[in-house]
Design an enzyme around this catalytic site. Structure first.
Site, PDB file in Angstrom:
ATOM      1  N   GLU A  96     -27.300 -27.852   9.557  1.00  0.00           N
ATOM      2  CA  GLU A  96     -26.694 -26.729   8.830  1.00  0.00           C
ATOM      3  C   GLU A  96     -26.824 -26.875   7.306  1.00  0.00           C
ATOM      4  O   GLU A  96     -26.997 -25.889   6.582  1.00  0.00           O
ATOM      5  CB  GLU A  96     -25.206 -26.630   9.209  1.00  0.00           C
ATOM      6  CG  GLU A  96     -24.426 -25.527   8.542  1.00  0.00           C
ATOM      7  CD  GLU A  96     -24.904 -24.140   8.939  1.00  0.00           C
ATOM      8  OE1 GLU A  96     -24.781 -23.769  10.104  1.00  0.00           O
ATOM      9  OE2 GLU A  96     -25.421 -23.421   8.048  1.00  0.00           O
ATOM     10  N   LYS A 110     -36.600 -23.679   2.705  1.00  0.00           N
ATOM     11  CA  LYS A 110     -35.356 -23.108   3.231  1.00  0.00           C
ATOM     12  C   LYS A 110     -35.604 -21.769   3.924  1.00  0.00           C
ATOM     13  O   LYS A 110     -35.034 -21.509   4.990  1.00  0.00           O
ATOM     14  CB  LYS A 110     -34.341 -22.959   2.101  1.00  0.00           C
ATOM     15  CG  LYS A 110     -33.846 -24.320   1.591  1.00  0.00           C
ATOM     16  CD  LYS A 110     -33.084 -24.158   0.285  1.00  0.00           C
ATOM     17  CE  LYS A 110     -32.502 -25.474  -0.201  1.00  0.00           C
ATOM     18  NZ  LYS A 110     -31.988 -25.387  -1.580  1.00  0.00           N
TER      19      LYS A 110
END
Ligand code: HSE
Length: 412
Positions: free
Chosen positions: A124, A200
């Site tokens: 996460e 990302k």
């Protein structure tokens, strides 16, 4: 006993240790089992710190202890943390990491190893720092078809762009200041050239579109060429400049995936995301737009995301399905040449004359608008294809006394 080892006690790793030390009793009570930070692996000595009594410089100490059930990999770099993660997962030990290099390059392989060994590989913290975004994409929004993601995923560049815009400073000046304050790395290339944001957006897109997006396929432009004058021109025209990481599902099932500085209209919600904050706007087929906003970097915010993964594993230790992206690669098609509006910068050697604005509207179209600041002319074109930009700018240079500087897309 559920022992946890933290490998790498740098900024994020030490944050994870701090949170675990503060919260492990509460976590133990919640899951009715003893959960304990037991090892910190780091070659540095840390006298007179809370970490000292857990320290070892030998990863073997962790692998030799059968009570270690989870390893937090907060070591930087690529190959060593990858090999550690692989070894742990192969032995059935859960791995949680914040290392986006490892996730972008090896998540497919590591997810499969975790699945085959009935343990979990969670990350996460690898995208958006403390913002919960991976679990929402993977679970809460997963009945949607995700159509598009637009985000500000790099805190360093957002800090630099915000400061350039608010203070009228140059890129070099603000970068130096960001380095002095510890926001930007000594070698800022991964941030300012867009590679960090590219990793990302590749990670988020793989989960969102349920097919693996290779981060090297993300078309990447950094912010080194953005000038203070561009910010001034953008502001006059009603925009702010942001490094936007975006991806979009195309009708043929492929995706676009890009990182580039874009002009964001001031009334777009991403325009209000300033300084080191990050935000991700996700367009779902049922939800419409959802915005995730928060601290994209920093010790405790990122460590909070790591600890969320630890809690997830304590709640559902072996129940994980194989991520859909492990089975399928997605084609990235960035050469679609769909018309969009562009901001174009020209250096002007003389004051703007009527002939310049006449030539501008003749060449780029009647809806073109412009602003000028400090010898720099900035214009926003009507929708044109990227393939046409070069020819049109040459024609404009030839018709006027200007030199083309750069182009940036307008966020639609
Ligand atoms: N260098 C990264 C950033 C750190 O500035 O966003 C968090 O991934």
């Amino acid at each position: 006993m559920f022992k946890i080892a933290v490998m790498g006690c740098g900024v994020v790793g030490s944050g994870v240790c701090d949170i675990l030390l503060a919260k492990q009793e509460e976590i133990s009570a919640r899951f009715q089992r003893e959960v304990k930070l037991s090892y910190i692996v780091d070659v540095r000595k840390m006298p007179d710190t809370p970490y000292e009594k857990f320290l070892t410089d030998k990863a073997e100490d962790v692998f030799n202890d059968p009570e270690v059930r989870l390893i937090v990999v907060t070591i930087g770099g690529l190959e060593y943390p990858y090999l550690l993660s692989k070894r742990a997962l192969s032995a059935g030990i859960n791995v949680v990491t914040s290392n986006k290099e490892v996730v972008a390059a090896y998540a497919k392989e590591l997810s499969r190893i975790a699945f085959e060994n009935k343990c979990r590989f969670l990350y996460e913290a690898s995208s958006g720092g403390g913002i919960p975004i991976i679990r929402p994409l993977n679970i809460c929004l997963s009945s949607n078809d995700i159509l598009e993601i637009q985000g500000i995923l790099n805190g360093t560049t957002n800090y630099i762009l915000t400061k350039m815009s608010s203070k009228g400073l140059s890129f070099d000046t603000v970068l130096k200041e960001a380095q002095q304050k510890g926001y930007a790395e000594a070698n800022p290339a991964a941030d300012v050239d867009g590679y960090d944001a590219a990793r990302k957006i590749a990670i988020l897109s793989s989960i969102a579109y349920k097919g693996f997006v290779e981060y090297n396929d993300v078309k990447c432009t950094g912010i080194r060429d953005v000038k203070a004058e561009d910010h001034a021109n953008a502001a006059k025209l009603g925009y702010v400049i942001k490094l936007i990481a975006g991806s979009k599902l195309l009708p043929d099932g492929s995706v676009t995936a890009t990182v580039e500085p874009k002009l964001v209209p001031k009334d777009n919600i991403l325009a209000a995301v300033n300084s080191v904050y990050n935000a991700v706007l996700v367009k779902g087929s049922y939800t419409g737009d959802s915005l995730f906003y928060g601290k994209g970097a920093g010790k405790l915010a990122t460590a909070s995301a790591v600890c969320g993964d630890i809690i997830e594993i304590l709640g559902r230790p072996t129940e994980d399905t194989l991520m859909p992206y492990v089975e399928k690669d997605l084609k990235v098609s960035n050469d679609t040449d769909i018309p969009c509006r562009f901001y174009l910068r020209f250096d002007i050697t003389r004051a703007i004359e009527d002939s310049v604005s006449i030539a501008m509207r003749e060449i780029f179209g009647p809806e073109t608008v412009f602003a000028a600041f400090g010898g720099v002319l900035g214009m926003i074109t009507p929708p044109i294809k990227e393939s046409a930009v070069e020819g049109l700018t040459r024609a404009f240079e030839a018709a006027t006394d200007t030199d083309f500087g750069c182009s940036m897309r307008v966020l639609e």
